[in-house]
Design a protein around this motif. Sequence first.
Motif, PDB file in Angstrom:
ATOM      1  N   ASP A  22      22.103  82.015  10.009  1.00 31.61           N
ATOM      2  CA  ASP A  22      23.340  81.383   9.540  1.00 31.61           C
ATOM      3  C   ASP A  22      24.457  82.414   9.429  1.00 31.61           C
ATOM      4  OD1 ASP A  22      21.970  78.971   9.277  1.00 31.61           O
ATOM      5  OD2 ASP A  22      21.566  79.277   7.141  1.00 31.61           O
ATOM      6  N   VAL A  23      24.122  83.536   8.804  1.00 33.11           N
ATOM      7  CA  VAL A  23      25.114  84.596   8.609  1.00 33.11           C
ATOM      8  C   VAL A  23      25.512  85.194   9.949  1.00 33.11           C
ATOM      9  CG1 VAL A  23      25.558  86.809   7.503  1.00 33.11           C
ATOM     10  CG2 VAL A  23      24.228  85.085   6.301  1.00 33.11           C
ATOM     11  N   ARG A  24      24.519  85.448  10.793  1.00 34.81           N
ATOM     12  CA  ARG A  24      24.792  86.057  12.098  1.00 34.81           C
ATOM     13  C   ARG A  24      25.692  85.153  12.936  1.00 34.81           C
ATOM     14  NH1 ARG A  24      19.976  87.925  13.620  1.00 34.81           N
ATOM     15  NH2 ARG A  24      20.563  90.040  13.131  1.00 34.81           N
ATOM     16  N   SER A  25      25.445  83.854  12.923  1.00 29.60           N
ATOM     17  CA  SER A  25      26.269  82.958  13.734  1.00 29.60           C
ATOM     18  C   SER A  25      27.708  82.912  13.228  1.00 29.60           C
ATOM     19  CB  SER A  25      25.663  81.564  13.799  1.00 29.60           C
ATOM     20  OG  SER A  25      25.698  80.947  12.537  1.00 29.60           O
ATOM     21  N   LYS A  26      27.883  82.931  11.914  1.00 27.19           N
ATOM     22  CA  LYS A  26      29.239  82.935  11.345  1.00 27.19           C
ATOM     23  C   LYS A  26      29.973  84.216  11.735  1.00 27.19           C
ATOM     24  CE  LYS A  26      32.667  81.916   8.553  1.00 27.19           C
ATOM     25  NZ  LYS A  26      33.637  80.891   8.875  1.00 27.19           N
ATOM     26  N   LEU A  27      29.295  85.364  11.582  1.00 27.61           N
ATOM     27  CA  LEU A  27      29.932  86.637  11.906  1.00 27.61           C
ATOM     28  C   LEU A  27      30.170  86.775  13.411  1.00 27.61           C
ATOM     29  CD1 LEU A  27      28.136  89.088   9.464  1.00 27.61           C
ATOM     30  CD2 LEU A  27      30.290  87.861   9.153  1.00 27.61           C
ATOM     31  N   ALA A  28      29.269  86.234  14.224  1.00 29.34           N
ATOM     32  CA  ALA A  28      29.462  86.277  15.676  1.00 29.34           C
ATOM     33  C   ALA A  28      30.686  85.458  16.074  1.00 29.34           C
ATOM     34  CB  ALA A  28      28.221  85.766  16.385  1.00 29.34           C
ATOM     35  N   ALA A  29      30.870  84.308  15.433  1.00 27.72           N
ATOM     36  CA  ALA A  29      32.036  83.473  15.726  1.00 27.72           C
ATOM     37  C   ALA A  29      33.329  84.209  15.357  1.00 27.72           C
ATOM     38  CB  ALA A  29      31.945  82.155  14.970  1.00 27.72           C
ATOM     39  N   LEU A  30      33.301  84.893  14.218  1.00 28.38           N
ATOM     40  CA  LEU A  30      34.474  85.666  13.822  1.00 28.38           C
ATOM     41  C   LEU A  30      34.739  86.805  14.803  1.00 28.38           C
ATOM     42  CD1 LEU A  30      33.914  85.839   9.957  1.00 28.38           C
ATOM     43  CD2 LEU A  30      35.737  84.615  11.148  1.00 28.38           C
ATOM     44  N   ILE A  60      30.507  94.176   6.750  1.00 25.33           N
ATOM     45  CA  ILE A  60      29.112  94.616   6.690  1.00 25.33           C
ATOM     46  C   ILE A  60      29.004  95.956   5.961  1.00 25.33           C
ATOM     47  CG2 ILE A  60      27.150  95.403   8.095  1.00 25.33           C
ATOM     48  CD1 ILE A  60      27.994  93.234  10.147  1.00 25.33           C
ATOM     49  N   THR A  61      29.877  96.885   6.293  1.00 28.66           N
ATOM     50  CA  THR A  61      29.829  98.186   5.620  1.00 28.66           C
ATOM     51  C   THR A  61      30.237  98.059   4.156  1.00 28.66           C
ATOM     52  OG1 THR A  61      32.064  98.725   6.406  1.00 28.66           O
ATOM     53  CG2 THR A  61      30.198  99.533   7.713  1.00 28.66           C
ATOM     54  N   GLY A  62      31.047  97.067   3.843  1.00 26.46           N
ATOM     55  CA  GLY A  62      31.428  96.818   2.457  1.00 26.46           C
ATOM     56  C   GLY A  62      30.243  96.405   1.594  1.00 26.46           C
ATOM     57  N   PHE A  63      29.207  95.890   2.231  1.00 29.92           N
ATOM     58  CA  PHE A  63      27.993  95.527   1.524  1.00 29.92           C
ATOM     59  C   PHE A  63      26.975  96.672   1.556  1.00 29.92           C
ATOM     60  CE2 PHE A  63      29.823  91.382   1.612  1.00 29.92           C
ATOM     61  CZ  PHE A  63      29.226  90.691   0.581  1.00 29.92           C
ATOM     62  N   GLY A  64      27.449  97.862   1.954  1.00 31.01           N
ATOM     63  CA  GLY A  64      26.600  99.053   1.932  1.00 31.01           C
ATOM     64  C   GLY A  64      25.587  99.112   3.054  1.00 31.01           C
ATOM     65  N   ALA A  65      25.892  98.530   4.193  1.00 31.67           N
ATOM     66  CA  ALA A  65      24.947  98.510   5.305  1.00 31.67           C
ATOM     67  C   ALA A  65      25.625  98.966   6.590  1.00 31.67           C
ATOM     68  CB  ALA A  65      24.385  97.112   5.488  1.00 31.67           C
ATOM     69  N   LYS A  66      24.809  99.457   7.509  1.00 28.88           N
ATOM     70  CA  LYS A  66      25.315  99.839   8.822  1.00 28.88           C
ATOM     71  C   LYS A  66      25.242  98.666   9.795  1.00 28.88           C
ATOM     72  CE  LYS A  66      24.256 104.724   8.542  1.00 28.88           C
ATOM     73  NZ  LYS A  66      23.554 105.857   9.153  1.00 28.88           N
ATOM     74  N   LYS A  67      24.278  97.763   9.552  1.00 27.86           N
ATOM     75  CA  LYS A  67      24.131  96.589  10.405  1.00 27.86           C
ATOM     76  C   LYS A  67      23.732  95.407   9.532  1.00 27.86           C
ATOM     77  CE  LYS A  67      19.475  98.017  11.644  1.00 27.86           C
ATOM     78  NZ  LYS A  67      18.536  98.296  12.708  1.00 27.86           N
ATOM     79  N   LEU A  68      23.915  94.234  10.073  1.00 22.08           N
ATOM     80  CA  LEU A  68      23.693  93.007   9.310  1.00 22.08           C
ATOM     81  C   LEU A  68      22.275  92.914   8.762  1.00 22.08           C
ATOM     82  CD1 LEU A  68      24.606  90.272   8.272  1.00 22.08           C
ATOM     83  CD2 LEU A  68      24.088  89.318  10.521  1.00 22.08           C
TER      84      LEU A  68
END
Length: 113
Positions: free
Chosen positions: A66-74, A87-95
Amino acid sequence: MSKTKLAFDVVTDLRNLAGSIETLVIALESNQTDSAVPVEKEQPKKNKEPKKTAQPPKDKLPSLEDVRSKLAALSQDGKQLQVKELITGFGAKKLSDIPAEKYSDLLVEAGKL
């Protein structure tokens, strides 16, 4: 469309595909551990009580897909940099590095983009 834009779209699609394959592998691995449960133990539960899966629980967390599809659309709408910053704002390098508990918050923030 320029060749650079097309190449960038291919790279984005490949990254999304790699993430989807990773998710598939995780799902397959979890199914293998689930299938270790003997079939005889699963059947009585199914016969005694009907499943109530018609309505998903309201507090259910969104899935990685769900998250990946939303971010892919953006990303496809030209917001690749904002998605990466999110993504980096959540402290991660990748989803896939973001804990599932934060997916709801991530979708809320993505909706603001």
